[in-house]
Scaffold this motif. Structure first.
Motif, PDB file in Angstrom:
ATOM      1  N   MET A   1      -3.456 -23.610   2.239  1.00 31.11           N
ATOM      2  CA  MET A   1      -4.282 -22.452   1.931  1.00 31.11           C
ATOM      3  C   MET A   1      -5.768 -22.767   2.099  1.00 31.11           C
ATOM      4  SD  MET A   1      -2.751 -19.648   0.288  1.00 31.11           S
ATOM      5  CE  MET A   1      -1.051 -19.252   0.364  1.00 31.11           C
ATOM      6  N   GLY A   2      -6.115 -23.987   2.395  1.00 27.47           N
ATOM      7  CA  GLY A   2      -7.511 -24.310   2.643  1.00 27.47           C
ATOM      8  C   GLY A   2      -8.295 -24.560   1.380  1.00 27.47           C
ATOM      9  N   GLU A   3      -9.556 -24.162   1.398  1.00 27.55           N
ATOM     10  CA  GLU A   3     -10.474 -24.402   0.299  1.00 27.55           C
ATOM     11  C   GLU A   3     -10.059 -23.707  -0.993  1.00 27.55           C
ATOM     12  OE1 GLU A   3     -14.423 -23.306   1.481  1.00 27.55           O
ATOM     13  OE2 GLU A   3     -14.157 -24.199   3.448  1.00 27.55           O
ATOM     14  N   THR A   4     -10.606 -24.223  -2.090  1.00 27.56           N
ATOM     15  CA  THR A   4     -10.379 -23.620  -3.398  1.00 27.56           C
ATOM     16  C   THR A   4     -11.130 -22.297  -3.478  1.00 27.56           C
ATOM     17  OG1 THR A   4     -10.226 -25.817  -4.365  1.00 27.56           O
ATOM     18  CG2 THR A   4     -10.648 -23.990  -5.877  1.00 27.56           C
ATOM     19  N   PRO A   5     -10.503 -21.266  -4.008  1.00 30.27           N
ATOM     20  CA  PRO A   5     -11.213 -19.995  -4.178  1.00 30.27           C
ATOM     21  C   PRO A   5     -12.433 -20.156  -5.080  1.00 30.27           C
ATOM     22  CG  PRO A   5      -8.863 -19.693  -4.465  1.00 30.27           C
ATOM     23  CD  PRO A   5      -9.109 -21.179  -4.407  1.00 30.27           C
ATOM     24  N   VAL A   6     -13.457 -19.365  -4.810  1.00 38.64           N
ATOM     25  CA  VAL A   6     -14.696 -19.383  -5.575  1.00 38.64           C
ATOM     26  C   VAL A   6     -14.571 -18.408  -6.744  1.00 38.64           C
ATOM     27  CG1 VAL A   6     -17.165 -18.864  -5.483  1.00 38.64           C
ATOM     28  CG2 VAL A   6     -16.046 -19.984  -3.541  1.00 38.64           C
ATOM     29  N   LEU A   7     -14.887 -18.897  -7.947  1.00 37.84           N
ATOM     30  CA  LEU A   7     -14.898 -18.053  -9.141  1.00 37.84           C
ATOM     31  C   LEU A   7     -16.301 -17.508  -9.329  1.00 37.84           C
ATOM     32  CD1 LEU A   7     -13.609 -16.969 -11.773  1.00 37.84           C
ATOM     33  CD2 LEU A   7     -14.212 -19.149 -12.832  1.00 37.84           C
ATOM     34  N   ARG A   8     -16.392 -16.191  -9.485  1.00 36.99           N
ATOM     35  CA  ARG A   8     -17.703 -15.557  -9.684  1.00 36.99           C
ATOM     36  C   ARG A   8     -17.529 -14.266 -10.456  1.00 36.99           C
ATOM     37  NH1 ARG A   8     -17.928 -11.155  -6.575  1.00 36.99           N
ATOM     38  NH2 ARG A   8     -16.750 -11.072  -4.639  1.00 36.99           N
ATOM     39  N   ARG A  24      -0.815  -5.478  -5.831  1.00 38.27           N
ATOM     40  CA  ARG A  24      -0.007  -6.497  -5.149  1.00 38.27           C
ATOM     41  C   ARG A  24       0.589  -7.473  -6.159  1.00 38.27           C
ATOM     42  NH1 ARG A  24      -1.833 -10.515  -0.157  1.00 38.27           N
ATOM     43  NH2 ARG A  24       0.064 -11.785  -0.238  1.00 38.27           N
ATOM     44  N   SER A  25      -0.211  -7.902  -7.112  1.00 39.57           N
ATOM     45  CA  SER A  25       0.248  -8.837  -8.130  1.00 39.57           C
ATOM     46  C   SER A  25       1.423  -8.262  -8.924  1.00 39.57           C
ATOM     47  CB  SER A  25      -0.905  -9.193  -9.073  1.00 39.57           C
ATOM     48  OG  SER A  25      -0.481 -10.034 -10.112  1.00 39.57           O
ATOM     49  N   VAL A  26       1.285  -7.019  -9.363  1.00 43.10           N
ATOM     50  CA  VAL A  26       2.370  -6.383 -10.115  1.00 43.10           C
ATOM     51  C   VAL A  26       3.636  -6.294  -9.268  1.00 43.10           C
ATOM     52  CG1 VAL A  26       3.148  -4.190 -11.107  1.00 43.10           C
ATOM     53  CG2 VAL A  26       0.925  -5.128 -11.750  1.00 43.10           C
ATOM     54  N   LEU A  27       3.500  -5.851  -8.033  1.00 43.68           N
ATOM     55  CA  LEU A  27       4.668  -5.690  -7.176  1.00 43.68           C
ATOM     56  C   LEU A  27       5.330  -7.029  -6.847  1.00 43.68           C
ATOM     57  CD1 LEU A  27       3.362  -2.867  -4.819  1.00 43.68           C
ATOM     58  CD2 LEU A  27       5.044  -2.662  -6.683  1.00 43.68           C
ATOM     59  N   GLU A  28       4.548  -8.105  -6.806  1.00 45.50           N
ATOM     60  CA  GLU A  28       5.101  -9.426  -6.497  1.00 45.50           C
ATOM     61  C   GLU A  28       5.652 -10.152  -7.724  1.00 45.50           C
ATOM     62  OE1 GLU A  28       2.269 -10.398  -2.613  1.00 45.50           O
ATOM     63  OE2 GLU A  28       1.866 -11.426  -4.506  1.00 45.50           O
ATOM     64  N   LEU A  29       4.998 -10.008  -8.874  1.00 46.32           N
ATOM     65  CA  LEU A  29       5.356 -10.826 -10.040  1.00 46.32           C
ATOM     66  C   LEU A  29       6.193 -10.102 -11.093  1.00 46.32           C
ATOM     67  CD1 LEU A  29       1.982 -12.747 -10.464  1.00 46.32           C
ATOM     68  CD2 LEU A  29       4.060 -13.505  -9.297  1.00 46.32           C
ATOM     69  N   VAL A  69      -8.218 -13.093  -4.707  1.00 45.52           N
ATOM     70  CA  VAL A  69      -6.867 -13.624  -4.892  1.00 45.52           C
ATOM     71  C   VAL A  69      -6.481 -13.735  -6.366  1.00 45.52           C
ATOM     72  CG1 VAL A  69      -6.832 -14.795  -2.667  1.00 45.52           C
ATOM     73  CG2 VAL A  69      -7.644 -16.030  -4.697  1.00 45.52           C
ATOM     74  N   ALA A  70      -7.448 -13.572  -7.254  1.00 47.89           N
ATOM     75  CA  ALA A  70      -7.178 -13.542  -8.695  1.00 47.89           C
ATOM     76  C   ALA A  70      -8.352 -12.844  -9.366  1.00 47.89           C
ATOM     77  CB  ALA A  70      -7.000 -14.943  -9.269  1.00 47.89           C
ATOM     78  N   CYS A  71      -8.079 -12.212 -10.505  1.00 48.61           N
ATOM     79  CA  CYS A  71      -9.136 -11.536 -11.238  1.00 48.61           C
ATOM     80  C   CYS A  71      -8.749 -11.472 -12.713  1.00 48.61           C
ATOM     81  CB  CYS A  71      -9.387 -10.130 -10.691  1.00 48.61           C
ATOM     82  SG  CYS A  71      -7.945  -9.034 -10.737  1.00 48.61           S
ATOM     83  N   GLY A  72      -9.754 -11.320 -13.536  1.00 49.18           N
ATOM     84  CA  GLY A  72      -9.521 -11.186 -14.965  1.00 49.18           C
ATOM     85  C   GLY A  72     -10.827 -11.293 -15.706  1.00 49.18           C
ATOM     86  N   GLY A 110       0.704 -13.229  -5.885  1.00 53.89           N
ATOM     87  CA  GLY A 110       1.946 -13.976  -6.068  1.00 53.89           C
ATOM     88  C   GLY A 110       1.942 -15.347  -5.418  1.00 53.89           C
ATOM     89  N   ASP A 111       1.377 -15.453  -4.213  1.00 59.95           N
ATOM     90  CA  ASP A 111       1.372 -16.745  -3.521  1.00 59.95           C
ATOM     91  C   ASP A 111       0.317 -17.702  -4.069  1.00 59.95           C
ATOM     92  OD1 ASP A 111      -0.810 -15.328  -2.476  1.00 59.95           O
ATOM     93  OD2 ASP A 111      -0.517 -16.097  -0.441  1.00 59.95           O
ATOM     94  N   ARG A 112      -0.481 -17.251  -5.029  1.00 59.02           N
ATOM     95  CA  ARG A 112      -1.496 -18.093  -5.668  1.00 59.02           C
ATOM     96  C   ARG A 112      -1.169 -18.381  -7.132  1.00 59.02           C
ATOM     97  NH1 ARG A 112      -6.062 -19.935  -2.751  1.00 59.02           N
ATOM     98  NH2 ARG A 112      -5.940 -18.940  -0.726  1.00 59.02           N
ATOM     99  N   ALA A 113      -0.028 -17.884  -7.598  1.00 62.57           N
ATOM    100  CA  ALA A 113       0.367 -18.092  -8.991  1.00 62.57           C
ATOM    101  C   ALA A 113       0.632 -19.572  -9.244  1.00 62.57           C
ATOM    102  CB  ALA A 113       1.612 -17.263  -9.315  1.00 62.57           C
TER     103      ALA A 113
END
Length: 180
Positions: A1-8, A24-29, A69-72, A110-113
């Motif tokens: 997947m390459g580099e680590t995602p940036v948190l901001r 997408r997250s709900v439908l995958e997880l 790819v993630a949020c919260g 889902g692929d980043r869980a």
């Protein structure tokens, strides 16, 4: 997947990508924990980004190659989760001396869980809420999030129903985490 995602911190222009990720997250997880009807209802009612969190500066994204790819985030307001319906006073600012901050709207692709993105988001929520004077965090977890919150150190308070506007009721878990 390459580099680590940036948190901001999230910004208003992220909102469409946040909404797409949430769905997408709900439908995958969710299908691992909920039936088809519950998953469909959650995909409709729990995936509307709360721009108040973005405007308050308490919502974050992990971005990689232009994709969220993630949020919260966390909230200084009296709303526990999106989809709960409007309640009087839910935009009221919480008192950090006497009330817990709320962890809100945590989603991961889902692929980043299970790669530390959720933990990093919770760590940022913990740091920021503590800096704002809060003494604890609370949340209502849907079943896919419970393992993450437990691993982070949240304690289960009670099993609770999560009613959605269409009458669907999801199983949920009320949880808390001390900041002191």
């Amino acid at each position: 997947m390459g580099e680590t995602p940036v948190l901001r911190a999230a910004v208003r222009s992220d909102v469409p990508r946040i909404g797409a990720l949430m769905r997408r997250s709900v439908l995958e997880l969710f299908p691992r924990f909920h039936d088809e009807r519950e998953t469909a209802s959650a995909a409709e009612h729990l995936t509307v980004p709360d721009v108040v969190l973005v405007d308050d500066g308490t919502y974050y994204v992990h971005e990689h190659a232009g994709e969220v790819v993630a949020c919260g985030g966390w909230s200084v307001r009296d709303k526990l989760y999106t989809g709960s319906g409007a309640r009087p006073g839910e935009d009221r600012l919480l008192d950090p001396a006497t009330e817990p901050a709320r962890v809100r709207a945590m989603f991961v692709r889902g692929d980043r869980a299970r790669r530390g993105l959720g933990r990093a988001l919770l760590g940022e929520c913990e740091r920021a809420a503590r800096a704002a004077g809060f003494r604890s965090l609370v949340l209502v977890a849907t079943l896919p999030g419970v393992p993450l919150y437990r691993a982070f150190g949240f304690r289960e308070v009670a099993r609770v129903p999560v009613p959605l506007p269409d009458g669907t009721v999801l199983a949920g878990v009320s949880m808390e985490y001390p900041l002191t």
